[in-house]
Write a protein that holds these residues in place. Structure first.
Motif, PDB file in Angstrom:
ATOM      1  N   ARG A   1       0.850  -1.196   0.000  1.00 33.25           N
ATOM      2  CA  ARG A   1       0.000   0.000   0.000  1.00 33.25           C
ATOM      3  C   ARG A   1       0.883   1.242   0.000  1.00 33.25           C
ATOM      4  O   ARG A   1       2.033   1.190   0.399  1.00 33.25           O
ATOM      5  CB  ARG A   1      -0.897   0.011   1.237  1.00 33.25           C
ATOM      6  N   GLU A   2       0.306   2.353  -0.424  1.00 34.79           N
ATOM      7  CA  GLU A   2       1.043   3.616  -0.330  1.00 34.79           C
ATOM      8  C   GLU A   2       1.448   3.811   1.122  1.00 34.79           C
ATOM      9  O   GLU A   2       0.664   3.520   2.043  1.00 34.79           O
ATOM     10  CB  GLU A   2       0.183   4.799  -0.795  1.00 34.79           C
ATOM     11  N   CYS A   3       2.647   4.306   1.333  1.00 35.56           N
ATOM     12  CA  CYS A   3       3.149   4.419   2.691  1.00 35.56           C
ATOM     13  C   CYS A   3       4.105   5.590   2.819  1.00 35.56           C
ATOM     14  O   CYS A   3       4.613   6.113   1.826  1.00 35.56           O
ATOM     15  CB  CYS A   3       3.859   3.122   3.101  1.00 35.56           C
TER      16      CYS A   3
ATOM     17  N   VAL B   1       2.092  12.970   5.096  1.00 37.51           N
ATOM     18  CA  VAL B   1       2.186  13.680   3.814  1.00 37.51           C
ATOM     19  C   VAL B   1       3.067  12.926   2.822  1.00 37.51           C
ATOM     20  O   VAL B   1       2.858  13.018   1.610  1.00 37.51           O
ATOM     21  CB  VAL B   1       2.627  15.155   3.979  1.00 37.51           C
ATOM     22  N   LYS B   2       4.022  12.153   3.322  1.00 41.22           N
ATOM     23  CA  LYS B   2       4.820  11.317   2.425  1.00 41.22           C
ATOM     24  C   LYS B   2       3.976  10.157   1.894  1.00 41.22           C
ATOM     25  O   LYS B   2       4.094   9.784   0.728  1.00 41.22           O
ATOM     26  CB  LYS B   2       6.076  10.822   3.143  1.00 41.22           C
TER      27      LYS B   2
ATOM     28  N   LEU C   1      -7.835  11.504  10.682  1.00 42.76           N
ATOM     29  CA  LEU C   1      -7.496  11.170   9.303  1.00 42.76           C
ATOM     30  C   LEU C   1      -8.042   9.782   9.000  1.00 42.76           C
ATOM     31  O   LEU C   1      -7.819   8.842   9.753  1.00 42.76           O
ATOM     32  CB  LEU C   1      -5.982  11.216   9.097  1.00 42.76           C
ATOM     33  N   LYS C   2      -8.750   9.676   7.909  1.00 44.73           N
ATOM     34  CA  LYS C   2      -9.426   8.418   7.553  1.00 44.73           C
ATOM     35  C   LYS C   2      -8.533   7.545   6.677  1.00 44.73           C
ATOM     36  O   LYS C   2      -7.676   8.034   5.956  1.00 44.73           O
ATOM     37  CB  LYS C   2     -10.727   8.717   6.793  1.00 44.73           C
ATOM     38  N   ASP C   3      -8.795   6.246   6.739  1.00 44.98           N
ATOM     39  CA  ASP C   3      -8.154   5.272   5.861  1.00 44.98           C
ATOM     40  C   ASP C   3      -6.632   5.256   5.980  1.00 44.98           C
ATOM     41  O   ASP C   3      -5.924   5.047   4.991  1.00 44.98           O
ATOM     42  CB  ASP C   3      -8.572   5.496   4.393  1.00 44.98           C
ATOM     43  N   CYS C   4      -6.142   5.479   7.189  1.00 45.43           N
ATOM     44  CA  CYS C   4      -4.708   5.451   7.457  1.00 45.43           C
ATOM     45  C   CYS C   4      -4.442   4.614   8.700  1.00 45.43           C
ATOM     46  O   CYS C   4      -5.249   4.595   9.624  1.00 45.43           O
ATOM     47  CB  CYS C   4      -4.165   6.857   7.745  1.00 45.43           C
ATOM     48  N   ARG C   5      -3.291   3.965   8.698  1.00 45.85           N
ATOM     49  CA  ARG C   5      -2.828   3.258   9.893  1.00 45.85           C
ATOM     50  C   ARG C   5      -1.476   3.870  10.264  1.00 45.85           C
ATOM     51  O   ARG C   5      -0.588   3.988   9.419  1.00 45.85           O
ATOM     52  CB  ARG C   5      -2.688   1.773   9.624  1.00 45.85           C
TER      53      ARG C   5
ATOM     54  N   VAL D   1       5.331   5.871  11.063  1.00 41.45           N
ATOM     55  CA  VAL D   1       4.960   5.178   9.843  1.00 41.45           C
ATOM     56  C   VAL D   1       3.481   5.429   9.576  1.00 41.45           C
ATOM     57  O   VAL D   1       2.666   5.383  10.501  1.00 41.45           O
ATOM     58  CB  VAL D   1       5.209   3.658  10.019  1.00 41.45           C
ATOM     59  N   CYS D   2       3.160   5.685   8.313  1.00 41.50           N
ATOM     60  CA  CYS D   2       1.768   5.793   7.876  1.00 41.50           C
ATOM     61  C   CYS D   2       1.583   4.879   6.677  1.00 41.50           C
ATOM     62  O   CYS D   2       2.386   4.900   5.743  1.00 41.50           O
ATOM     63  CB  CYS D   2       1.441   7.226   7.480  1.00 41.50           C
TER      64      CYS D   2
END
Length: 183
Positions: A77-79, A129-130, A156-160, A175-176
């Motif tokens: 996933r985008e990270c 933001v990265k 913030l939605k849809d983020c871990r 880490v996101c």
């Protein structure tokens, strides 16, 4: 398939050496996936400059390095990842990039914890933001964070998010990972 690989290295190196070292970490993270990453690996950049593997759009990565630390994150996933050495924070940055509640969180922390609290918040913002691929052009004060016990709290939605405080509380790594599949 859900996969994450995180590597963190604390090394006493200059900035250029840390940059090279972060890419070595990336090579090591990609090796188990059968990807031979090196100087000749085709990399493309998104419209805001976020790099990705030209031949493997299914694999996402992000690198970070700061004074004495390098970190790499690889995911399906985008990270985004950010690491910082805890040092004296700059109130001007806090006024520009933090929400009012985040400023209060830093200012109300015990004096010996203020710098750490600043960098805990800062690295979460940077990792976010990265991950979304737009860097600090994003209004950072809108990405708001707090803590409840050991939990990171955000709207913030849809983020871990995950965070590591390492090296005797000298370094913070955040880490996101975006939970929606990248398009």
């Amino acid at each position: 398939m859900v996969m994450n690989m995180l590597m963190i290295s604390i090394k006493d190196m200059d900035k250029k050496e840390l940059h090279t070292h972060a890419h070595r970490l990336l090579r090591e993270c990609l090796r188990p996936l059968g990807i031979d990453y090196g100087e000749d690996t085709p990399v493309i950049k998104g419209k805001m400059g976020k790099p990705s593997l030209a031949d493997r759009p299914d694999i996402h990565y992000n690198l970070s390095h700061a004074d004495g630390i390098a970190a790499c994150l690889v995911s399906v996933r985008e990270c985004g990842i950010d690491c910082e050495k805890v040092r004296e924070h700059r109130p001007n940055v806090m006024r520009r990039a933090f929400s009012e509640s985040e400023r209060q969180l830093v200012e109300s922390a015990p004096p010996e914890e203020r710098d750490l609290m600043f960098f805990r918040l800062w690295t979460l913002k940077e990792a976010y933001v990265k991950a979304i691929g737009i860097g600090i052009s994003y209004p950072l004060n809108e990405a708001e964070f707090s803590f409840r016990g050991g939990e990171i709290v955000t709207e913030l939605k849809d983020c871990r998010f995950r965070q590591y405080i390492i090296g005797g509380r000298k370094y913070v790594v955040s880490v996101c990972e975006l939970l929606k599949e990248a398009q």
